[in-house]
Design a protein around this motif. Structure first.
Motif, mmCIF file in Angstrom:
data_model
loop_
_atom_site.group_PDB
_atom_site.id
_atom_site.type_symbol
_atom_site.label_atom_id
_atom_site.label_comp_id
_atom_site.label_asym_id
_atom_site.label_seq_id
_atom_site.Cartn_x
_atom_site.Cartn_y
_atom_site.Cartn_z
ATOM 1 N N ALA A 185 28.268 -58.705 7.305
ATOM 2 C CA ALA A 185 28.319 -58.863 8.759
ATOM 3 C C ALA A 185 28.786 -57.577 9.438
ATOM 4 O O ALA A 185 28.226 -57.168 10.469
ATOM 5 C CB ALA A 185 29.246 -60.017 9.127
ATOM 6 N N VAL A 186 29.792 -56.933 8.877
ATOM 7 C CA VAL A 186 30.336 -55.718 9.484
ATOM 8 C C VAL A 186 29.310 -54.590 9.466
ATOM 9 O O VAL A 186 29.200 -53.813 10.422
ATOM 10 C CB VAL A 186 31.644 -55.308 8.780
ATOM 11 N N GLU A 187 28.547 -54.513 8.403
ATOM 12 C CA GLU A 187 27.498 -53.488 8.336
ATOM 13 C C GLU A 187 26.526 -53.658 9.508
ATOM 14 O O GLU A 187 26.141 -52.678 10.158
ATOM 15 C CB GLU A 187 26.758 -53.605 6.999
ATOM 16 N N ILE A 188 26.143 -54.882 9.803
ATOM 17 C CA ILE A 188 25.224 -55.156 10.910
ATOM 18 C C ILE A 188 25.898 -54.893 12.256
ATOM 19 O O ILE A 188 25.315 -54.266 13.149
ATOM 20 C CB ILE A 188 24.718 -56.615 10.827
ATOM 21 N N LEU A 189 27.124 -55.357 12.400
ATOM 22 C CA LEU A 189 27.832 -55.187 13.669
ATOM 23 C C LEU A 189 28.086 -53.715 13.979
ATOM 24 O O LEU A 189 27.979 -53.287 15.138
ATOM 25 C CB LEU A 189 29.149 -55.961 13.642
ATOM 26 N N LEU A 190 28.394 -52.924 12.967
ATOM 27 C CA LEU A 190 28.602 -51.490 13.177
ATOM 28 C C LEU A 190 27.307 -50.805 13.609
ATOM 29 O O LEU A 190 27.325 -49.882 14.431
ATOM 30 C CB LEU A 190 29.145 -50.830 11.912
ATOM 31 N N ALA A 191 26.202 -51.263 13.065
ATOM 32 C CA ALA A 191 24.910 -50.639 13.377
ATOM 33 C C ALA A 191 24.406 -51.021 14.765
ATOM 34 O O ALA A 191 23.724 -50.231 15.422
ATOM 35 C CB ALA A 191 23.878 -51.028 12.322
ATOM 36 N N GLN A 192 24.760 -52.218 15.228
ATOM 37 C CA GLN A 192 24.148 -52.737 16.446
ATOM 38 C C GLN A 192 25.085 -52.864 17.642
ATOM 39 O O GLN A 192 24.629 -53.170 18.749
ATOM 40 C CB GLN A 192 23.518 -54.114 16.154
ATOM 41 N N VAL A 236 25.470 -64.803 14.633
ATOM 42 C CA VAL A 236 24.731 -65.657 15.563
ATOM 43 C C VAL A 236 25.124 -65.329 17.002
ATOM 44 O O VAL A 236 24.298 -65.343 17.910
ATOM 45 C CB VAL A 236 24.988 -67.143 15.253
ATOM 46 N N GLY A 237 26.405 -65.011 17.198
ATOM 47 C CA GLY A 237 26.905 -64.708 18.534
ATOM 48 C C GLY A 237 26.774 -63.259 18.944
ATOM 49 O O GLY A 237 27.293 -62.861 20.007
ATOM 50 N N LEU A 238 26.066 -62.464 18.164
ATOM 51 C CA LEU A 238 25.982 -61.022 18.417
ATOM 52 C C LEU A 238 25.480 -60.680 19.831
ATOM 53 O O LEU A 238 26.056 -59.790 20.480
ATOM 54 C CB LEU A 238 25.089 -60.368 17.350
ATOM 55 N N PRO A 239 24.456 -61.349 20.359
ATOM 56 C CA PRO A 239 24.014 -60.997 21.721
ATOM 57 C C PRO A 239 25.112 -61.147 22.767
ATOM 58 O O PRO A 239 25.274 -60.274 23.644
ATOM 59 C CB PRO A 239 22.861 -61.981 21.978
ATOM 60 N N LEU A 240 25.894 -62.223 22.683
ATOM 61 C CA LEU A 240 26.980 -62.394 23.651
ATOM 62 C C LEU A 240 28.103 -61.400 23.387
ATOM 63 O O LEU A 240 28.712 -60.880 24.334
ATOM 64 C CB LEU A 240 27.524 -63.821 23.612
ATOM 65 N N LEU A 241 28.371 -61.108 22.131
ATOM 66 C CA LEU A 241 29.396 -60.105 21.818
ATOM 67 C C LEU A 241 29.058 -58.769 22.476
ATOM 68 O O LEU A 241 29.946 -58.090 23.013
ATOM 69 C CB LEU A 241 29.524 -59.917 20.294
ATOM 70 N N GLN A 242 27.792 -58.391 22.446
ATOM 71 C CA GLN A 242 27.385 -57.128 23.083
ATOM 72 C C GLN A 242 27.634 -57.168 24.587
ATOM 73 O O GLN A 242 28.108 -56.189 25.178
ATOM 74 C CB GLN A 242 25.913 -56.855 22.775
ATOM 75 N N LYS A 243 27.321 -58.309 25.213
ATOM 76 C CA LYS A 243 27.543 -58.440 26.655
ATOM 77 C C LYS A 243 29.034 -58.435 26.991
ATOM 78 O O LYS A 243 29.454 -57.848 27.998
ATOM 79 C CB LYS A 243 26.894 -59.716 27.163
ATOM 80 N N LEU A 244 29.823 -59.073 26.154
ATOM 81 C CA LEU A 244 31.270 -59.094 26.377
ATOM 82 C C LEU A 244 31.870 -57.691 26.244
ATOM 83 O O LEU A 244 32.766 -57.320 27.010
ATOM 84 C CB LEU A 244 31.949 -60.044 25.385
ATOM 85 N N LEU A 245 31.347 -56.912 25.303
ATOM 86 C CA LEU A 245 31.815 -55.533 25.158
ATOM 87 C C LEU A 245 31.560 -54.733 26.423
ATOM 88 O O LEU A 245 32.413 -53.958 26.868
ATOM 89 C CB LEU A 245 31.108 -54.863 23.973
ATOM 90 N N CYS A 246 30.381 -54.915 27.001
ATOM 91 C CA CYS A 246 30.058 -54.211 28.252
ATOM 92 C C CYS A 246 30.981 -54.669 29.378
ATOM 93 O O CYS A 246 31.485 -53.851 30.152
ATOM 94 C CB CYS A 246 28.605 -54.463 28.626
ATOM 95 N N ALA A 247 31.220 -55.969 29.457
ATOM 96 C CA ALA A 247 32.068 -56.509 30.521
ATOM 97 C C ALA A 247 33.531 -56.110 30.335
ATOM 98 O O ALA A 247 34.278 -55.982 31.313
ATOM 99 C CB ALA A 247 31.946 -58.034 30.570
ATOM 100 N N ALA A 248 33.941 -55.906 29.089
ATOM 101 C CA ALA A 248 35.335 -55.538 28.810
ATOM 102 C C ALA A 248 35.676 -54.165 29.372
ATOM 103 O O ALA A 248 36.821 -53.911 29.765
ATOM 104 C CB ALA A 248 35.593 -55.570 27.311
#
Length: 251
Positions: free
Chosen positions: A187-194, A159-171
């Motif tokens: 979940a990991v399969e999706i997170l690795l892909a996206q 559910v938090g994937l969009p913010l996780l992506q933004k946090l990765l960029c900011a990190a």
């Protein structure tokens, strides 16, 4: 070549620590009372796990259940616990503190980082309760915090994937974003892909039936709605399923 992916398993018992190691976890986040989100473990539990499994141990320091607004006395207790586990040989510290307005309590966090004495510090999911995650991220960088454990301020990491992506960029690769909440093979399969996430935090828990044969039906010692005859324990197969995905991605 070193595997770039980190799999951390949250455990609150020796049995779960053994299962996490068996499943292929790189390190443990050790706590007590995982059923209420985790509190500081006992030193005896830490020492027993240290004797039993050869794996890195990051210790959660959380003096009580509830919010992350800590009094001066609670902050002092946290500092003492950090010092005790640092001297005992812990490999890292997991901690977090907020102010009443929802901002990161940088004064207390600075004390905690200093008390860790060079051990890597993870800002736990107090981060998910803060008002401005991007400001908190920058403050964490300035404090020398190594890792932020987060679901992207959502009930689960997907559910938090969009913010996780933004946090990765900011990190900007200056602080590790450790994805938690709802981490499993799906979940990991999706997170690795996206995403470019490389660090994952899971409990991988299953319910183990108590060995008690006699059970008094008139008395309950557990939390409302939870049976004390159902025990949480890490499932090595769930951990192994995530490990296989990360190893495959690395190769």
């Amino acid at each position: 070549m070193k595997n770039p992916y980190i799999l951390e398993c949250c455990v609150d018992s020796v049995a779960s620590a053994v299962c996490a190691k068996e499943g292929g976890a790189d390190r443990l986040e050790l706590c007590s009372n995982l059923v209420i989100g985790g509190t500081t473990p006992t030193m005896a539990l830490y020492e027993e796990i240290r004797k039993t499994v050869d794996i890195r141990i990051h210790v959660l320091i959380r003096p009580r259940f509830g919010d992350f607004l800590y009094s001066q006395q609670e902050a002092s207790l946290i500092c003492r616990e950090i010092e005790a586990f640092r001297q005992a040989g812990a490999d890292g510290i997991v901690v977090g503190s907020l102010q009443a307005d929802g901002s990161l309590h940088t004064g207390q966090m600075e004390q905690f980082v200093q008390q860790a004495g060079g051990l890597p510090v993870t800002l736990h999911r107090a981060f998910d309760m803060c008002r401005d995650p991007f400001k908190a991220l920058e403050q964490a960088k300035d404090l020398g915090i190594c890792t932020i454990l987060t679901s992207g301020q959502a009930p689960s990491c997907l559910v938090g994937l969009p913010l996780l992506q933004k946090l990765l960029c900011a990190a900007k690769d200056k602080i590790t974003i450790l994805a938690g909440a709802g981490i499993d093979a799906h979940a990991v399969e999706i997170l690795l892909a996206q995403t470019r996430l490389t660090a994952f935090h899971m409990s991988g828990k299953k319910i183990v039936e108590s060995g008690m044969r006699y059970r008094n039906p008139a008395v309950s010692m557990g939390l409302p709605g939870m049976s004390e005859y159902e025990l949480w324990q890490t499932d090595p197969q769930k951990v192994q399923a995530v490990r296989r995905l990360l190893d495959s991605a690395a190769s």
